[in-house]
Design a protein around this motif. Structure first.
Motif, PDB file in Angstrom:
ATOM      1  N   ASP A 136       0.935  -1.230  -0.074  1.00 42.78           N
ATOM      2  CA  ASP A 136       0.139  -0.089   0.013  1.00 42.78           C
ATOM      3  C   ASP A 136       0.849   1.312  -0.119  1.00 42.78           C
ATOM      4  O   ASP A 136       0.537   2.347  -0.205  1.00 42.78           O
ATOM      5  N   GLY A 137       2.134   1.213   0.351  1.00 45.46           N
ATOM      6  CA  GLY A 137       3.011   2.226   0.454  1.00 45.46           C
ATOM      7  C   GLY A 137       3.717   2.695  -0.852  1.00 45.46           C
ATOM      8  O   GLY A 137       4.603   3.321  -0.899  1.00 45.46           O
ATOM      9  N   ASP A 138       3.470   1.867  -1.871  1.00 41.93           N
ATOM     10  CA  ASP A 138       3.957   2.183  -3.311  1.00 41.93           C
ATOM     11  C   ASP A 138       4.098   3.621  -3.449  1.00 41.93           C
ATOM     12  O   ASP A 138       5.070   4.037  -4.139  1.00 41.93           O
ATOM     13  N   TRP A 139       2.930   4.256  -3.446  1.00 44.90           N
ATOM     14  CA  TRP A 139       3.026   5.859  -3.833  1.00 44.90           C
ATOM     15  C   TRP A 139       3.957   6.372  -2.886  1.00 44.90           C
ATOM     16  O   TRP A 139       4.415   7.485  -3.539  1.00 44.90           O
ATOM     17  N   THR A 140       3.850   6.110  -1.713  1.00 45.66           N
ATOM     18  CA  THR A 140       5.069   6.795  -0.835  1.00 45.66           C
ATOM     19  C   THR A 140       6.292   6.595  -1.446  1.00 45.66           C
ATOM     20  O   THR A 140       7.210   7.337  -1.316  1.00 45.66           O
ATOM     21  N   ASN A 171       6.748   8.923  -4.335  1.00 48.08           N
ATOM     22  CA  ASN A 171       7.056   9.960  -3.970  1.00 48.08           C
ATOM     23  C   ASN A 171       8.224  10.760  -3.491  1.00 48.08           C
ATOM     24  O   ASN A 171       8.652  11.953  -3.510  1.00 48.08           O
ATOM     25  N   LYS A 172       9.109   9.650  -3.271  1.00 52.07           N
ATOM     26  CA  LYS A 172      10.497   9.858  -2.921  1.00 52.07           C
ATOM     27  C   LYS A 172      11.330  10.647  -3.901  1.00 52.07           C
ATOM     28  O   LYS A 172      12.172  11.410  -3.693  1.00 52.07           O
TER      29      LYS A 172
END
Length: 178
Positions: free
Chosen positions: A152-156, A159-160
């Protein structure tokens, strides 16, 4: 289950290869075709870190061996005799009934290695560490288990690229203005 070792490596593991103080198992041999081979699959011995659950399993094995009729240097001797476990699916007649009693579908003992790898990836552990534990290269680990890395943290992660200071200040400023 909590080491990622190949079943043949577990079956060939001896007590003198366990360092309980450092919490390490030295993997340097494997059982292949019912015989102990003084090598492992990728030819390079490795140290596998032992978490609390792996250490607990070793403690149980130590207690069991106190009552074992024959003395052996191998940690998991077979219930049916001999020095090391010959059956690639563990003690003959125990694994399948245990899985059935727990309501777990039938599987090979080797599948616990895959379970360990996917648990580590899903926990977000460093892929180089996981590959080393398994005795893989990072490339083999990623090609085998890449589907378990997405979260679920793929977008995080993506965004890096926007927030990380990459390049010189001039390049960073130009990127913001574009």
């Amino acid at each position: 289950l909590y080491t990622g070792m190949r079943p043949g490596e577990v079956r060939a593991l001896r007590w003198d290869e366990i360092n309980e103080t450092k919490r390490i198992a030295r993997v340097c041999r494997i059982v292949v075709d019912g015989e102990v081979a003084e090598r492992i699959k990728n030819r390079k011995p490795r140290n596998v870190l032992l978490n609390d659950r792996a250490l607990h399993a070793l403690e149980r094995a130590k207690q069991w061996q106190k009552n074992y009729e024959r003395k052996t240097d191998f940690i998991f001797p077979p219930a049916q005799g001999g020095e090391w476990m010959q059956d690639p699916d563990g003690p003959t007649g125990y694994l399948k009934p245990a899985l059935a009693a727990l309501g777990i579908r039938e599987r090979r003992l080797y599948d616990t290695r895959h379970t360990y790898a996917t648990m580590c990836l899903m926990a977000g552990m460093n892929v180089a560490f996981i590959a080393n534990q398994l005795g893989h290269t990072v490339e083999v680990l990623l090609s085998t288990y890449a589907e378990w890395i997405n979260t679920d943290g793929d977008w995080t992660e993506l965004n890096k690229l926007v927030t990380a200071p990459i390049g010189t200040k001039l390049v960073q400023q130009e990127s913001v203005n574009d």
